[in-house]
Design an enzyme around this catalytic site. Sequence first.
Site: not given
Length: 573
Positions: A83, A155
Amino acid sequence: MAPSATADAVDSKQVGNIHRDYSEDRNASSEDTVYVAGNGAPYPHPYEAQRVGENGPLLLQDFHLVDLISHFDRERIPERVVHAKGGGAHGYYQTTDTLEDICMADLFQAGKKCPTSVRFSTVGGESGSHDCARDPRGFSIKFRTEEGNWDMVANNTPAFFLRDPAKFPHFIHTQKRDPQNHMTHADDSTMFWDYLSQNPESVHQVMILMGDRGIPDGWRKMHGYAGHTLKLVNKSGDWVYAQMHMKSKQGTDFITQADSANYSPDYAQKDLYNAIEKGDFPGWDVCWQTMTPKEAEELWEKQKINVFDLTHVWPHKQFPLRKVGEFFLNENVKNYFAEIEQIAFNPGHLVPGIEPSADPVLQSRLFSYPDTHRHRIGVNYQQLPVNSPRVPYKMANFQRDGQMAFFNQGSRPPYLSSISPIQFRQRSTDLDKVHSHFIAGAVAFLSEIRPEDFNAARALWDKVMDDAAKERFIENISGHMSTCRKEDIIKRQIAIFREVSGDLASRLEKATGVKGHESIADLTFNGTHNGFAKEESKKHANGMKPAAHVGDSIVKSNGAPAAGTHNFEVLAH
């Protein structure tokens, strides 16, 4: 003449009051400030440097220059291993429909509202990678409640590639650049497909990733999913399993693989920033799916859906979404590094009424996220303004010192003192009732691939994708596979897709020009036990037999809450 004691006392009191305020500094304009060196001393020009004469060497005594260059050399903190590329904004959450019957969290009581910060991201790419990469998106929200910070680390997909936590570092390594040629998947996808072809439980997430949802049209037009199962606990101590969903009020849309190259590398960031600047504040509904412990056992026994399995999803018809609230993003950050790069989300940041389940990947993340923050930002990362709780009471604990200890709790005792006692609140959650059903010996566990692991992926192909979506799916996968250097990897992956649909496998064979293996029953996987295998030699991951106590079925319930898992006598009392 020595200064008086009274004067000393006045001066010492002033020391504690003259300090830089974060909010004041964040909102100050350049015109309101004076240029200074790092120690606060005014300096006439930032470009000056002290030297011996007009053409001589520099002087080490030039603190301004040394301070400037030394700080510049240390401006970067380690980027996130996963990320790394992302952006976000601030906003607020408000409860529209109380959840108090099943959750005691103050946040979900009628009329409650709290400030939030959200960070969106891709998963695999480095900090400078493209916003329109084919990749899952991270979707994390920090709810600053009156009972402390609650972080939902989610997510944009309801499932993930794995359910065994020790696989996570291995999987992420395959999302990065090749260690020898240093190429991404665009030029060498061998590692990516090698991992997937050895761990077929990933197939549902692969179907999502290679489908239209693989490149969402920015961050505003995508949903968010907890993926993990949590526990919601009410004031009576009763609890249910739950999964949280964030449903985009903007709807969802996607970008095709062919069109993705026409977008800027920072498209998602630009889209979010410009929308907020124009007053077009994006929002999401916060909803929950819930089920009782009894329903969780029955779901496994009757439908082979495992609530602790990150690759499985809950049927919406059986467990419909229940809306509790909504959040909006209405404020862009003033400083990206301070408010986005340093923001730290942790699935272990829970508030009373929300508890973790036995989902093994969630349990692993409870450790890994704060461990990462202590490495990247420092042990006192929660003292940074963007991470600090905003609660109505004065906070204290016995954590002390460490790098950058801004708030070191004054002269209060750094231990549980009877001389100057800290105040406590009664426990609101009966941990014995919520977590008491785990009584067993230690086992060495690795999951097994079974027929039920293909049900969700099959439904996606047969019932969700239309003909055009199927064509794009095959184009996306065959194009991605074109840079895989080992043909047998493609053969294995086609065999996995054959368990989803013979039609899918045939189309992929035609598109790639590779004839896949006929069945995964004939394969041995290095990452998972093979429940399809007929030959004993092919049943065990990497050819390694499991521990003797596991028995003939290798992993029995595959980690699910089978019948008898929960102690209903304890739950009832």
